[in-house]
Design a protein around this motif. Structure first.
Motif, PDB file in Angstrom:
ATOM      1  N   VAL B 263       9.711   4.657 -10.128  1.00  0.00           N
ATOM      2  CA  VAL B 263       8.414   5.308  -9.990  1.00  0.00           C
ATOM      3  C   VAL B 263       8.601   6.748  -9.508  1.00  0.00           C
ATOM      4  O   VAL B 263       8.017   7.695 -10.036  1.00  0.00           O
ATOM      5  N   ARG B 264       9.434   6.878  -8.501  1.00  0.00           N
ATOM      6  CA  ARG B 264       9.710   8.190  -7.921  1.00  0.00           C
ATOM      7  C   ARG B 264      10.242   9.129  -8.989  1.00  0.00           C
ATOM      8  O   ARG B 264       9.851  10.287  -9.098  1.00  0.00           O
ATOM      9  N   LYS B 265      11.158   8.568  -9.755  1.00  0.00           N
ATOM     10  CA  LYS B 265      11.819   9.370 -10.790  1.00  0.00           C
ATOM     11  C   LYS B 265      10.814   9.944 -11.785  1.00  0.00           C
ATOM     12  O   LYS B 265      11.002  11.030 -12.329  1.00  0.00           O
ATOM     13  N   ARG B 266       9.749   9.185 -12.038  1.00  0.00           N
ATOM     14  CA  ARG B 266       8.753   9.654 -13.013  1.00  0.00           C
ATOM     15  C   ARG B 266       7.686  10.514 -12.353  1.00  0.00           C
ATOM     16  O   ARG B 266       6.655  10.797 -12.942  1.00  0.00           O
ATOM     17  N   GLY B 267       7.863  10.820 -11.102  1.00  0.00           N
ATOM     18  CA  GLY B 267       6.909  11.699 -10.447  1.00  0.00           C
ATOM     19  C   GLY B 267       5.590  11.056 -10.086  1.00  0.00           C
ATOM     20  O   GLY B 267       4.611  11.745  -9.788  1.00  0.00           O
ATOM     21  N   VAL B 268       5.550   9.741 -10.106  1.00  0.00           N
ATOM     22  CA  VAL B 268       4.337   9.073  -9.638  1.00  0.00           C
ATOM     23  C   VAL B 268       4.454   8.936  -8.115  1.00  0.00           C
ATOM     24  O   VAL B 268       5.514   8.591  -7.605  1.00  0.00           O
ATOM     25  N   ALA B 269       3.373   9.251  -7.405  1.00  0.00           N
ATOM     26  CA  ALA B 269       3.469   9.292  -5.938  1.00  0.00           C
ATOM     27  C   ALA B 269       3.326   7.912  -5.316  1.00  0.00           C
ATOM     28  O   ALA B 269       2.285   7.257  -5.434  1.00  0.00           O
ATOM     29  N   LEU B 270       4.373   7.498  -4.630  1.00  0.00           N
ATOM     30  CA  LEU B 270       4.372   6.219  -3.938  1.00  0.00           C
ATOM     31  C   LEU B 270       3.340   6.241  -2.831  1.00  0.00           C
ATOM     32  O   LEU B 270       3.150   7.247  -2.154  1.00  0.00           O
ATOM     33  N   ASN B 271       2.705   5.108  -2.634  1.00  0.00           N
ATOM     34  CA  ASN B 271       1.697   4.971  -1.585  1.00  0.00           C
ATOM     35  C   ASN B 271       0.532   5.943  -1.760  1.00  0.00           C
ATOM     36  O   ASN B 271      -0.173   6.256  -0.805  1.00  0.00           O
TER      37      ASN B 271
END
Lengths: 336, 336
Positions: B263-271
């Motif tokens: 998720v991080r890798k795709r630039g989606v913001a965790l939490n």
DNA sequence: CTGTTAGCGCCTTCAC
DNA sequence: GTGAAGGCGCTAACAG
């Protein structure tokens, strides 16, 4: 379904109207037994679901085909890797493994060894705890004639068998790497000063610095008691310096994790303002957003395997062997 | 220093000119032996450094005071916690622990059980591997009269003793939490469909949704084979959806780590863009920059302890006991 | 209270 | 080739 008693040699002897000794020999493929009898014996044995009573054999042979493994903690990936290899070697040799965790408690360590002794294990593999200062168990095991091989965390004495990892090479490589990246303000967050492991790190650290003609600065070397609080305190000490280091070697990955967490909390940019390398190379680094620049691998699995192999050699040669010392060399690797 | 043979009861009998049986009784504090003799015996025993030969005792008593523990992997914190508690219980009871890792290999599992049987362990604790489909070892152990207690990863059959953690409660709490935070697009990244553990999660997931009148959507439930690649593929499937979920429950923490990394890798913001809750609650979360919103605790240590206690009950009561089933309830907790 | 006897299951001389 | 006998170290009847 439930057989009260497992079949014994006697019973199969009775069935065949031959003597127990013949049966025993047949089952063990003794050459002096006729092929036919051997076959017949084995057939009946199979029918009766015969299985030799190992406890009787252990008793008679004065051998238990069991080795003990004593280590500080099973939950550390480092020791898990080691014990896993140990178990592999053991099962190849048809030995079983009894294990005990010392939890870094010297008394508990001693108790475990006592138990292993009364259980008459054929040999012991051991990594001592952080708080173990003297080694009464060495004499204990020796007087019982039970060989013991230490690995990783080994007593600082001669005349014992040990397998361990030289910490210097990795430290030198770490400092080389830092220097080649332009760092000259290089710190060491070391463990408790009395630990052999800490002393070795310090020595290597000094050596690495001097190799690059970087003067050793007292305030760049701090100690931690390895608790989370101690780890945090250590890094804060460094961050507070007017000439804050840009590169840090830390005692191990646990320290690094605490330290990096503290750094993050203060808004210092990991791998930018400050860089880390630590010992151990725990597998979880690959999941971390900003892993350390590198890790120093200590080869727990290889150490475990070698130690086990050495132990089995000792078990197989009845003679008291010369103390053996096997050294691995730590190496810089990419984390994870 | 090295005594060829340890002292035996006979020798100390000879020294005292009394019979071996008296010595035996004295050493075992048999009530019918005079206090004086008992003292004298113990004194000589100490002088001779006598230690009972456990192998002889095991042999005679038909008991080894040893339990076997079989689990998929020692290196998973979950099982480390369990075995640590198991060892505590065992050592309180003066039992030792033999262990084997199955590495999720059914054959290896069977081999370990065989070994434990020939070593005549008094009982077995076992958590079965992911690939174990049938349970020949149950009959194996039963025919040998060796009690076996399963824990955590237990066979899906009746008539066995098992201790495990109900996964439903935690899932329901997780969904409650998500909903109370305003999430309605809630996904499940589940494990291989054939696993009991997966089926339970799915059932609870559906139940949780319906409790909040959220319709179940096929595309919100994906499966992973639990490999890093599988985990990544699973989350990508979800991210690719036009109505991408904002909340995800994942099979366990390993899955979560891979997934969060992807998720991080795709630039989606965790939490922020997407939130996670997963099973297991591994201790390392506290080091992670963006940990999941919550974890579902499965109480490995408690399971291990209970299983061990149950096993010792079974060992102590010669009678074949009713199958016992002990259930823990998973619970939502803060990670780390 | 203590001694005698016997045997756990297996292996291993020693005889035949 | 096979049998008989003895013993590993300890405990547990059964006698006194």
């Amino acid at each position: 379904m439930k057989e009260g008693k497992p079949a014994t040699i006697k019973e199969i002897a009775k069935r065949l109207k031959i003597s127990p000794s013949t049966v025993s020999r047949a089952l063990n493929d003794h050459p002096s037994i006729g092929l036919v009898t051997t076959m017949r014996v084995k057939k009946v044995a199979a029918e009766l679901n015969y299985e030799p009573n190992q406890t009787a054999i252990f008793f008679k042979q004065r051998k238990t085909f069991t080795v003990g493994v004593v280590l500080p903690s099973l939950s550390e990936p480092f020791f898990s890797a080691a014990i896993s290899e140990i178990e592999n070697v053991a099962s190849e040799k048809n030995y079983t493994v009894i294990m005990g965790q010392s939890l870094d408690d010297a008394d508990r360590e001693m108790r475990i060894l006592q138990t292993l002794k009364t259980h008459r294990v054929d040999g012991v593999l051991m990594s001592i705890g952080k708080n173990t200062q003297n080694y009464p168990f060495i004499e204990l095991m020796e007087s019982a004639g039970i060989p013991i091989v230490f690995f990783d965390c080994v007593p600082d004495i001669e005349n014992i068998h040990k397998v361990y990892c030289d910490l210097e090479t990795g430290m030198l490589e770490a400092i080389d790497r830092f220097v080649s990246c332009g760092h000259h303000a290089i710190s060491l967050i070391n463990g408790p000063a009395r630990l052999l492991a800490s002393m070795e790190r310090e020595k290597a650290y000094r050596k690495g610095l001097s190799k690059h003609s970087i003067p050793f600065k007292e305030e760049y070397m701090v100690n931690t008691d390895l608790t989370p609080e101690g780890n945090e305190a250590a890094i804060l000490q460094l961050l507070a310096l007017s000439d804050r280091p840009s590169a840090v070697v830390s005692f191990n990955d646990y320290v690094a994790m605490d330290v990096m967490k503290a750094v993050r909390k203060r808004g210092v940019a990991l791998n930018q303002d400050i860089h880390f390398i630590s010992y151990a190379n725990y597998p979880l680094w690959k999941y971390i957003e900003n892993p350390p620049m590198a890790s120093i691998e200590q080869f727990p699995g290889d150490q475990g395997r070698k130690a086990a192999e050495l132990l089995f050699q000792l078990i197989e040669t009845t003679e008291g062997r010369e103390p053996t010392k096997i050294t691995f060399h730590s190496r810089l690797v990419n984390p994870g």
